[in-house]
Design an enzyme around this catalytic site. Sequence first.
Site, short mmCIF file in Angstrom:
data_model
loop_
_atom_site.label_atom_id
_atom_site.label_comp_id
_atom_site.label_asym_id
_atom_site.label_seq_id
_atom_site.Cartn_x
_atom_site.Cartn_y
_atom_site.Cartn_z
N CYS A 97 24.58 -17.71 51.71
CA CYS A 97 25.75 -18.65 52.23
C CYS A 97 26.08 -19.38 50.87
O CYS A 97 25.10 -19.91 50.18
CB CYS A 97 25.86 -19.34 53.26
SG CYS A 97 26.21 -18.39 54.55
N HIS A 127 18.81 -18.59 53.10
CA HIS A 127 19.94 -19.43 53.50
C HIS A 127 20.49 -20.21 52.07
O HIS A 127 19.65 -20.36 51.31
CB HIS A 127 19.76 -20.56 54.57
CG HIS A 127 19.38 -19.82 55.90
ND1 HIS A 127 20.42 -19.07 56.46
CD2 HIS A 127 18.30 -19.83 56.81
CE1 HIS A 127 19.75 -18.52 57.77
NE2 HIS A 127 18.59 -19.16 57.71
#
EC number: 3.4.22.55
Length: 452
Positions: free
Chosen positions: A320, A277
């Site tokens: 991301c 992430h």
Amino acid sequence: MAAPGPGSRSALQQKGLMAADRRRRILGVCGMHPDHQEALKKNRVVLAKQLLLSELLEHLLEKDIITMEMREHIQAKVGSFNQNVELLNLLPKRGPQAFDAFCVALRDTKQSHLEELLLRTLSGLPRAPPPLSCDYDLRLPFPACESLPPHKQLRLSADTVEYSLDNGDGPACLQVKPCTPEFYQAHCQLAYRLQSRPRGLALVLSNVHFTGEKDLEFRSGGDVDHSTLVALFRLLGYKVHVLLDQTAQEMQEELQNFAQLPAHRATDSCIVALLSHGVEGGVYGVDGKLLQLQEVFRLFDNANCPSLQNKPKMFFIQACRGDETDRGVDQQDGKNHGGSPECEESDAGKEELLKMRLPTRSDMICGYACLRGTAAMRNTKRGSWYVEALTQVFSERACDMHVADMLVKVNALIKEREGYAPGTEFHRCKEMSEYCSTLCRHLYLFPGHPPT
């Protein structure tokens, strides 16, 4: 109310399955049908109270509806009600076969009354309108956002974030096309030297299970990504190091240790792949703390990693860089303008110096899964869009194309891909990858040359 007889039950089953089959033909390989999701939702409380999971989970595991990890995660919940709720949260994410497999599992574990309840609900739902015609590939899997901060996760329920919509369990066995001796001879003089065996060291760092206060979700499909990249890099001639589920501090220390390995002196290049992430400028450790990407690049620059001076260093970031889903725009009629203006070449002088100086950071290329501020997409069975595209292009074109041009082809594949999820904000969602480079020569990987 009297229970339906065998004939009624058979008719209901047939009607439900026919409807499911009809919609599956329309949707192709996609997510759980909205009617199936609705049937589960309308009976959620009853199912949460009455499901008997012990044998049921084994049936779902056998049919590949859940994984061993998911079973353990469900069983770790305290109390049967909480375990049932966890299964009901997972089912809508497990693809188009999940509902039918769940009904069969209910029947086989002597819980037919719950199967009949679902089928009655399904038969009573209003007929869905036919989908709008479209000119895009319905076989593309629905994405899962690679990272979402807590406020975004509240807006997107778990039921809409991760769907696994393909039937496969990962990529097929990889093959890398070898470079021909003729191609090598024609291009090696103007390219970075890449002849060492191994070509270089590669590090694949993959975080999948998160435990920190950020409440970051399990990266289902992340295991496919790191396995795929390990296979690809090995076939390209690299010695691969793998690190799984590291805290931010551990990531920093392991990357520093990797950058200082003496073996870099005897090799011609280096690869670092970070899968986690993330946000703009950083990737999360499993403890929910951030490691800044600039710190990663610093560890491999000319000042801190002299063993890799003048050698190409490749970075691939699957994470991301923000929480915005790229909604895309409709293309207007008109010609495609693919050309770009030529760049003027400046001449800074070519005096011979007694001691050559280098900029602090050079000879690096970094591929990002998505643009600044946007979310990256991942399929829970096939892995991330970016790694899948990267693997496809590198395995097919490393034999005759340099890395920067291959990343342009990766961009083209990502540009064409979109999600299919009617009724959610991810319907026709987009992603756009990019790369930045301080390479000073063409970087050909020359797979298979010289022959072993």
